[in-house]
Structure formats: structure tokens, C-alpha cells
Motif scaffolding. Structure first.
Motif, PDB file in Angstrom:
ATOM      1  N   GLY A 110     -57.792 -10.446 -95.268  1.00 21.20           N
ATOM      2  CA  GLY A 110     -57.949 -10.185 -93.854  1.00 21.20           C
ATOM      3  C   GLY A 110     -57.321 -11.227 -92.961  1.00 21.20           C
ATOM      4  N   ALA A 111     -57.214 -12.461 -93.424  1.00 23.11           N
ATOM      5  CA  ALA A 111     -56.717 -13.512 -92.563  1.00 23.11           C
ATOM      6  C   ALA A 111     -56.050 -14.593 -93.391  1.00 23.11           C
ATOM      7  CB  ALA A 111     -57.865 -14.108 -91.740  1.00 23.11           C
ATOM      8  N   ALA A 112     -55.167 -15.317 -92.744  1.00 21.73           N
ATOM      9  CA  ALA A 112     -54.512 -16.436 -93.391  1.00 21.73           C
ATOM     10  C   ALA A 112     -54.177 -17.456 -92.320  1.00 21.73           C
ATOM     11  CB  ALA A 112     -53.249 -15.984 -94.123  1.00 21.73           C
ATOM     12  N   ARG A 113     -54.022 -18.701 -92.736  1.00 20.82           N
ATOM     13  CA  ARG A 113     -53.642 -19.750 -91.800  1.00 20.82           C
ATOM     14  C   ARG A 113     -52.280 -20.295 -92.196  1.00 20.82           C
ATOM     15  NH1 ARG A 113     -59.438 -22.101 -91.597  1.00 20.82           N
ATOM     16  NH2 ARG A 113     -60.096 -21.720 -89.480  1.00 20.82           N
ATOM     17  N   HIS A 114     -51.353 -20.275 -91.279  1.00 17.20           N
ATOM     18  CA  HIS A 114     -50.060 -20.887 -91.510  1.00 17.20           C
ATOM     19  C   HIS A 114     -50.182 -22.398 -91.328  1.00 17.20           C
ATOM     20  CE1 HIS A 114     -48.871 -16.720 -90.862  1.00 17.20           C
ATOM     21  NE2 HIS A 114     -47.704 -17.011 -91.416  1.00 17.20           N
ATOM     22  N   LEU A 115     -49.165 -23.100 -91.770  1.00 17.55           N
ATOM     23  CA  LEU A 115     -49.165 -24.556 -91.614  1.00 17.55           C
ATOM     24  C   LEU A 115     -49.372 -24.938 -90.155  1.00 17.55           C
ATOM     25  CD1 LEU A 115     -48.707 -27.449 -92.653  1.00 17.55           C
ATOM     26  CD2 LEU A 115     -46.249 -27.068 -92.301  1.00 17.55           C
ATOM     27  N   SER A 116     -48.706 -24.246 -89.247  1.00 17.67           N
ATOM     28  CA  SER A 116     -48.832 -24.572 -87.822  1.00 17.67           C
ATOM     29  C   SER A 116     -50.261 -24.395 -87.333  1.00 17.67           C
ATOM     30  CB  SER A 116     -47.887 -23.702 -86.989  1.00 17.67           C
ATOM     31  OG  SER A 116     -48.167 -22.326 -87.176  1.00 17.67           O
ATOM     32  N   ASP A 117     -50.973 -23.385 -87.868  1.00 20.54           N
ATOM     33  CA  ASP A 117     -52.376 -23.169 -87.485  1.00 20.54           C
ATOM     34  C   ASP A 117     -53.244 -24.341 -87.935  1.00 20.54           C
ATOM     35  OD1 ASP A 117     -51.725 -20.637 -86.473  1.00 20.54           O
ATOM     36  OD2 ASP A 117     -51.981 -19.723 -88.458  1.00 20.54           O
ATOM     37  N   ILE A 122     -56.270 -29.407 -86.780  1.00 21.52           N
ATOM     38  CA  ILE A 122     -56.497 -30.846 -86.950  1.00 21.52           C
ATOM     39  C   ILE A 122     -56.255 -31.577 -85.632  1.00 21.52           C
ATOM     40  CG2 ILE A 122     -55.666 -32.923 -88.114  1.00 21.52           C
ATOM     41  CD1 ILE A 122     -54.988 -31.110 -90.531  1.00 21.52           C
ATOM     42  N   HIS A 123     -55.183 -31.217 -84.957  1.00 22.41           N
ATOM     43  CA  HIS A 123     -54.828 -31.893 -83.701  1.00 22.41           C
ATOM     44  C   HIS A 123     -55.905 -31.679 -82.634  1.00 22.41           C
ATOM     45  CE1 HIS A 123     -52.173 -33.748 -80.770  1.00 22.41           C
ATOM     46  NE2 HIS A 123     -52.408 -32.737 -79.942  1.00 22.41           N
ATOM     47  N   PRO A 153     -38.979 -19.889 -95.662  1.00 24.29           N
ATOM     48  CA  PRO A 153     -39.045 -20.763 -94.489  1.00 24.29           C
ATOM     49  C   PRO A 153     -40.391 -21.477 -94.400  1.00 24.29           C
ATOM     50  CG  PRO A 153     -38.238 -18.575 -93.899  1.00 24.29           C
ATOM     51  CD  PRO A 153     -38.769 -18.478 -95.299  1.00 24.29           C
ATOM     52  N   LEU A 154     -40.360 -22.699 -93.908  1.00 27.05           N
ATOM     53  CA  LEU A 154     -41.597 -23.469 -93.777  1.00 27.05           C
ATOM     54  C   LEU A 154     -42.611 -22.723 -92.909  1.00 27.05           C
ATOM     55  CD1 LEU A 154     -43.052 -26.158 -94.397  1.00 27.05           C
ATOM     56  CD2 LEU A 154     -42.026 -27.078 -92.304  1.00 27.05           C
ATOM     57  N   ALA A 155     -42.132 -22.031 -91.898  1.00 22.10           N
ATOM     58  CA  ALA A 155     -43.031 -21.306 -90.989  1.00 22.10           C
ATOM     59  C   ALA A 155     -43.777 -20.176 -91.685  1.00 22.10           C
ATOM     60  CB  ALA A 155     -42.244 -20.743 -89.810  1.00 22.10           C
ATOM     61  N   ASP A 156     -43.255 -19.681 -92.827  1.00 23.76           N
ATOM     62  CA  ASP A 156     -43.892 -18.576 -93.537  1.00 23.76           C
ATOM     63  C   ASP A 156     -44.928 -19.037 -94.552  1.00 23.76           C
ATOM     64  OD1 ASP A 156     -42.416 -16.838 -92.104  1.00 23.76           O
ATOM     65  OD2 ASP A 156     -41.080 -16.228 -93.727  1.00 23.76           O
ATOM     66  N   VAL A 157     -44.951 -20.325 -94.862  1.00 20.73           N
ATOM     67  CA  VAL A 157     -45.919 -20.845 -95.828  1.00 20.73           C
ATOM     68  C   VAL A 157     -47.303 -20.801 -95.188  1.00 20.73           C
ATOM     69  CG1 VAL A 157     -46.657 -22.873 -97.122  1.00 20.73           C
ATOM     70  CG2 VAL A 157     -44.225 -22.331 -96.936  1.00 20.73           C
ATOM     71  N   HIS A 158     -48.239 -20.154 -95.871  1.00 22.95           N
ATOM     72  CA  HIS A 158     -49.577 -20.060 -95.303  1.00 22.95           C
ATOM     73  C   HIS A 158     -50.636 -19.963 -96.397  1.00 22.95           C
ATOM     74  CE1 HIS A 158     -48.185 -15.905 -95.790  1.00 22.95           C
ATOM     75  NE2 HIS A 158     -49.441 -15.510 -95.785  1.00 22.95           N
ATOM     76  N   PHE A 159     -51.863 -20.176 -95.981  1.00 18.72           N
ATOM     77  CA  PHE A 159     -53.019 -20.149 -96.862  1.00 18.72           C
ATOM     78  C   PHE A 159     -53.807 -18.868 -96.658  1.00 18.72           C
ATOM     79  CE2 PHE A 159     -52.507 -24.759 -96.673  1.00 18.72           C
ATOM     80  CZ  PHE A 159     -52.886 -25.173 -97.925  1.00 18.72           C
TER      81      PHE A 159
END
Length: 285
Positions: A110-117, A122-123, A153-159
């Protein structure tokens, strides 16, 4: 100056690192209080002091509601019903019991977090700037390695949703521990890894796992392999900690006074003494 020396004779993982820090005297309640500044829920921290080979140490674990569906996802669309049990899965999951790889996984599409998320989370937290900087560096290091390994792409890497939570707590916890223990610098022995292959959901993975090997590129992190251990000892989380935190590699510091020794146990059965030994030193003036 307080120096932390990591004696990685049996590799390193996030859980082993936190177990060793707790064994050195890290306040468990303080750790939990600091992690609450992330403003995320759905996890529980556990610790247990026990003996292995008649040596006492601490076993640490992050228990996440919904199971242990961990790791970076290879495919951008979570609905393809393939859990990407990649090397970064081991970054957060090899620190835990390995039977999850054999018994199947809970799937959370249902959901995933990308690196940017994750970096934004954290920020936006109430953690110190020092903890934020170190945690973001570790996450970025691992994600860059996974992006290269899986040619994406780095932007596509997600959890996956659950995996992201466990990873955040584990990695941020390591950075919090260093701050709470007033560590000025981190040194380490050469790292030790196993050999052979490990079986994951979509096939076999060579040891050292691909993300760990990728993080060696452009670095001077020394890794020696034990050919008698046919499993993974260094997780990408452990490698990320070492690559971003450790300044020098070599034998135990000679011109420093040892204050305390701690052991953080790994969950994997390696057929030997699976622990990270951490030594806290006070450097002489």
C-alpha cells in the motif's frame, strides 16, 4: 577525547552496533526518548543481556508492527507483488533473525518511502543537527549503492512501508548512540565478512553482498573474508556506518586508556562467536 574502537572480527550490522553501545553503557531509556523525536510510531525496541560462549553481551532488536518486510524495492511499482529482498534488505534485516527469508514475507504494497521521503522525515524531526547529518549520510550511501547495483535512478530507490520504519529507527538509533555516549571519533579493525552465497526471495546473492561491495568503491575500507563461514557478516547498514563514521582502520589504539568493553550480538548463526566488540578509549594527553 573519547574514541570508540569497533573490533569487527565477525562483521557489523546496525543491531550489533546498538547492542554493543548498550553493553558499553548507553542508556536504553535515553535512546528511546531520542528516537521519539522522529515522530513515527509502530515499532518497539528490545534488548536482552545474555551469554554466548560464556561471554556476556547485549542483543538488540527493532520490532515493527506488521512483520519484517524490509528493504529497498527494486521495482518502482509496489503492486507487482515482488518483494525485493535485496542487499539493503540485509542492511536492516540481516541484523535480525534470518528465518524470515526461508518462511516467506508479509507483503505491504500500500505504501513505500523513497529516499527523499526518509531524508525529509529525518530533517523535519527534533533530533540534533549532528544526528540528522550522520543519519542522512548513511541512508544516502546505502541508497546510492543499491541504485548502482540494480541499475536504477537514485530517485526510484524506495522502501516498503514497514521496512522504511525499521531502517529509520535502526540507522538513526546508531547516530543517536554516538551522540549520547559523547564519542569524538570512531576507529575500527579491518572488517571481516563470510563467503559463498545467501539465498533471498528472487535468487542467490554473493557474499559480500552487492551493496557492501559497491560501497567499497572509492573507499579504503579493508575487508577480509573467512572462507570457513558461508554466510553474510557485513550488512549494508553496518557498512554504511563504517564508511561514513570510521576515520582510521588498524589494530587497537596503543596510546589510549581503555575505559570499557562491550559486545553486541548478531542474530545469525555463523557457527562461531557472532558479535561486534566495541572498546571505549580515553586518549592520553
Amino acid at each position: 577525547m573519547r574514541t570508540l574502537y569497533l573490533d569487527a572480527f565477525s562483521g557489523i550490522s546496525g543491531d550489533m552496533f546498538l547492542g554493543a553501545m548498550l553493553d558499553l553503557g548507553l542508556d536504553f531509556d535515553q535512546l528511546k526518548a531520542e528516537l521519539e523525536k522522529l515522530h513515527v510510531k509502530g515499532y518497539r525496541l528490545t534488548r536482552e543481556r545474555l551469554a554466548k560462549s560464556s561471554i556476556y553481551g547485549t542483543s538488540f532488536d527493532v520490532q515493527v508492527a506488521g512483520g519484517k518486510d524490509h528493504g529497498f524495492v527494486e521495482h518502482h511499482h509496489a503492486a507487482d507483488h515482488h518483494h525485493a529482498d535485496t542487499a539493503a534488505d540485509h542492511a536492516t534485516h540481516a541484523d535480525h533473525d534470518q528465518h524470515d527469508h526461508q518462511d516467506g514475507h508479509h507483503h505491504h504494497h500500500g505504501a513505500a518511502r523513497h529516499l527523499s521521503d526518509i531524508l525529509d522525515l529525518i530533517h523535519a524531526s527534533d533530533l540534533s543537527d549532528n544526528v540528522k547529518t550522520h543519519a542522512e549520510a548513511i541512508f544516502t550511501e546505502i541508497a546510492q549503492a543499491e541504485a548502482t547495483v540494480h541499475h536504477m535512478p537514485l530517485a526510484d530507490v524506495h522502501f516498503h512501508e514497514v521496512g522504511a520504519l525499521d531502517s529509520i529507527v535502526d540507522i538513526v538509533g546508531c547516530c543517536v548512540a554516538l551522540e549520547l555516549m559523547d564519542i569524538d571519533e570512531v576507529q575500527a579493525s579491518p572488517l571481516t565478512d563470510g563467503s559463498g552465497f545467501i539465498n533471498v526471495a528472487h535468487g542467490q546473492m554473493p557474499v559480500p553482498v552487492p551493496a557492501v561491495m559497491q560501497m567499497r568503491v572509492g573507499s579504503r575500507v579493508p575487508i577480509q573474508q573467512r572462507l570457513d563461514i558461508h554466510t553474510e557478516l557485513i550488512t549494508p547498514t553496518g557498512m554504511g556506518i563504517v564508511k561514513t563514521m570510521v576515520k582510521d582502520f588498524g589494530p587497537l589504539p596503543e596510546n589510549a586508556t581503555p575505559l570499557k568493553v562491550g559486545y553486541g550480538f548478531g542474530q545469525r548463526d555463523t557457527g562461531g562467536f557472532n558479535a561486534l566488540r566495541a572498546v571505549l578509549f580515553e586518549k592520553k594527553n
